[in-house]
Design an enzyme around this catalytic site. Structure first.
Site, PDB file in Angstrom:
ATOM      1  N   ASP A  94       0.855  -1.187   0.000  1.00  0.00           N
ATOM      2  CA  ASP A  94       0.000   0.000   0.000  1.00  0.00           C
ATOM      3  C   ASP A  94       0.892   1.238   0.000  1.00  0.00           C
ATOM      4  O   ASP A  94       2.097   1.163   0.229  1.00  0.00           O
ATOM      5  CB  ASP A  94      -0.975  -0.018   1.169  1.00  0.00           C
ATOM      6  CG  ASP A  94      -0.297  -0.044   2.520  1.00  0.00           C
ATOM      7  OD1 ASP A  94       0.917   0.196   2.593  1.00  0.00           O
ATOM      8  OD2 ASP A  94      -0.984  -0.310   3.517  1.00  0.00           O
ATOM      9  N   SER A  95       0.312   2.381  -0.273  1.00  0.00           N
ATOM     10  CA  SER A  95       1.113   3.579  -0.516  1.00  0.00           C
ATOM     11  C   SER A  95       1.546   4.292   0.763  1.00  0.00           C
ATOM     12  O   SER A  95       2.389   5.170   0.722  1.00  0.00           O
ATOM     13  CB  SER A  95       0.313   4.564  -1.363  1.00  0.00           C
ATOM     14  OG  SER A  95      -0.798   5.057  -0.623  1.00  0.00           O
ATOM     15  N   GLY A  96       0.936   3.932   1.894  1.00  0.00           N
ATOM     16  CA  GLY A  96       1.192   4.653   3.135  1.00  0.00           C
ATOM     17  C   GLY A  96       0.191   5.751   3.391  1.00  0.00           C
ATOM     18  O   GLY A  96       0.185   6.369   4.460  1.00  0.00           O
ATOM     19  N   GLN A 191     -11.684   7.291  -4.342  1.00  0.00           N
ATOM     20  CA  GLN A 191     -12.200   7.831  -3.083  1.00  0.00           C
ATOM     21  C   GLN A 191     -13.600   8.397  -3.331  1.00  0.00           C
ATOM     22  O   GLN A 191     -14.273   7.981  -4.245  1.00  0.00           O
ATOM     23  CB  GLN A 191     -11.224   8.874  -2.530  1.00  0.00           C
ATOM     24  CG  GLN A 191      -9.899   8.288  -2.055  1.00  0.00           C
ATOM     25  CD  GLN A 191     -10.040   7.450  -0.784  1.00  0.00           C
ATOM     26  OE1 GLN A 191     -11.082   7.429  -0.124  1.00  0.00           O
ATOM     27  NE2 GLN A 191      -8.976   6.729  -0.433  1.00  0.00           N
ATOM     28  N   CYS A 306     -11.990 -28.139  10.388  1.00  0.00           N
ATOM     29  CA  CYS A 306     -10.795 -27.464   9.871  1.00  0.00           C
ATOM     30  C   CYS A 306      -9.624 -28.439   9.817  1.00  0.00           C
ATOM     31  O   CYS A 306      -9.397 -29.219  10.749  1.00  0.00           O
ATOM     32  CB  CYS A 306     -10.443 -26.273  10.769  1.00  0.00           C
ATOM     33  SG  CYS A 306      -8.958 -25.380  10.259  1.00  0.00           S
ATOM     34  N   CYS A 308      -6.367 -27.453   9.521  1.00  0.00           N
ATOM     35  CA  CYS A 308      -5.104 -26.749   9.741  1.00  0.00           C
ATOM     36  C   CYS A 308      -4.249 -27.464  10.796  1.00  0.00           C
ATOM     37  O   CYS A 308      -4.721 -28.311  11.544  1.00  0.00           O
ATOM     38  CB  CYS A 308      -5.358 -25.298  10.158  1.00  0.00           C
ATOM     39  SG  CYS A 308      -5.799 -25.061  11.902  1.00  0.00           S
TER      40      CYS A 308
END
Length: 372
Positions: A94-96, A191, A306, A308
């Site tokens: 992500d861009s921050g 946005q 599950c 896992c």
């Protein structure tokens, strides 16, 4: 040609749910997909080998945090983020923008970029669209996000309008600054807050920049879920059908189902590992709060459906003991389970879409899972 491409394989007959394939320099990803979050170049309490075994083909890392520590130049010297964190599959950074704008009084927005103080040591920092791309180029992620302004909820119309216009101008600057097109791709971010016409305006202007993928930002920022669903109802339709659609910051089972149903292809969230560290597990029959006394002598697995590692080897009673004793293994085992649960859920979602049984699968899941 863009480094990252997308193939739309199928759309559900009864909903907007889609099956697709994302091709990146570090492998192919079947969509819809949930991306585990490795904020600081690691998914908390999980080894990369475990992530591969449970079917993770793409991770998310955080530009803001890696910019502050250890620094993007150090990571570049190490050979890039893939080598630095020993992950040879795809990475999205992500861009921050979200982290910077969540700093509140610690930051100042100008047309040039954002001045802010580090949450680590209070030192002055600056990120512009060009610097955000420079950082992500140094990290070497497959998918970079354009630097945007994420308005809070609630926000008045005038603020949101100014914000989306700045986000559009910044997106163009990000695209101009990006020089490694053959190795990395940028996704644009839409946005517009909770205003339909502003979402449409933002989508039109961002898609005109012709990014290889698009994200819906500014959601899951405190608004009621009904409002988020309403915005999703129309926002995905504003985006090109032949490009991937990414809903940022969403990772609970209900949000994943509702997003997929509305045509979203990609999701990420810290939720599964965060609630694991707080002693909560997602199971096929709903949430399990492991510290509760009812589990003290419960020798059954977390989830008998599950497969896992945690569920195959440990009981609720043991997991409760670990959590109460503040043992690190508690976070490791619960984080493993929660990520396995969500990745397995998304695999089942893809299978259901393929068989035109998405609505039936969603209903059956909700009936068992109960209160979200």
């Amino acid at each position: 040609m863009d480094a990252v491409t997308f193939e739309l394989k199928k759309t559900c007959e009864k909903t907007k749910a889609r099956l697709g394939k994302l091709r990146t320099p570090h492998g192919e990803i079947e969509t819809p997909v949930f991306m585990p979050v490795g904020t600081q170049a690691t998914v908390k309490a999980i080894k990369p080998e475990e992530l591969k075994e449970m079917g993770a083909y793409i991770l998310l890392s955080n530009t803001y945090h890696l910019f502050l520590r250890p620094g993007h130049q150090l990571i570049k010297e190490a050979g890039g983020l893939h080598k630095f964190m020993n992950w040879d599959r795809a990475i999205l950074t992500d861009s921050g923008g979200f982290q910077v704008f969540s700093l509140g009084d610690l930051r100042k927005i100008t047309e040039e970029g954002v001045d802010f103080r580090s949450h680590i040591d209070g030192s002055k920092k600056f990120i512009s669209p060009e610097i955000a791309i420079e950082i992500q180029n140094a990290l070497g992620s497959d998918i970079m996000m354009a630097f945007d302004e994420c308005p809070p909820y609630p926000a008045d119309r005038g603020y949101v309008k100014d914000s989306l216009e700045r986000t559009t101008r910044w997106a163009a600057r990000c695209k101009e600054a990006h020089k490694t097109i053959e190795k990395q791709s940028i996704f644009g971010i839409v946005q517009g807050g909770m205003y339909r016409d502003l979402r449409y305006e933002s989508a039109c202007r961002i898609t005109q920049l012709d990014f290889p993928g698009y994200a819906l930002g500014g959601l899951s920022v405190g608004e009621p879920r009904e409002i988020m669903y309403e915005v999703l109802d129309y926002s995905a339709d504003f985006l090109p059908a032949d490009k991937p659609r990414y809903l940022m910051g969403v990772g609970s089972p209900d949000y994943l189902f509702e997003g997929v149903e509305r045509g979203i292809d990609m999701f990420d969230c810290v939720l599964p590992t965060r609630i694991a560290r707080n002693g909560t597990a997602m199971t096929s029959k709903g949430k399990v709060v492991i510290k509760n006394a009812v589990h003290e002598k419960d020798f059954d697995p977390l989830d008998d459906e599950c497969g896992c590692y945690t569920c195959r080897n440990y009981s609720r009673a043991y997991l409760r003991h670990l959590f109460k004793a503040n043992e690190i293994l508690s976070s490791m085992l619960l984080s493993h389970h929660n990520l396995y649960f969500l990745l397995s859920l998304m695999k089942k979602v893809r299978e259901a879409i393929d068989k035109d049984r998405f609505i039936e699968f969603k209903k059956a899941f909700y009936d068992k899972y109960g209160e979200m």
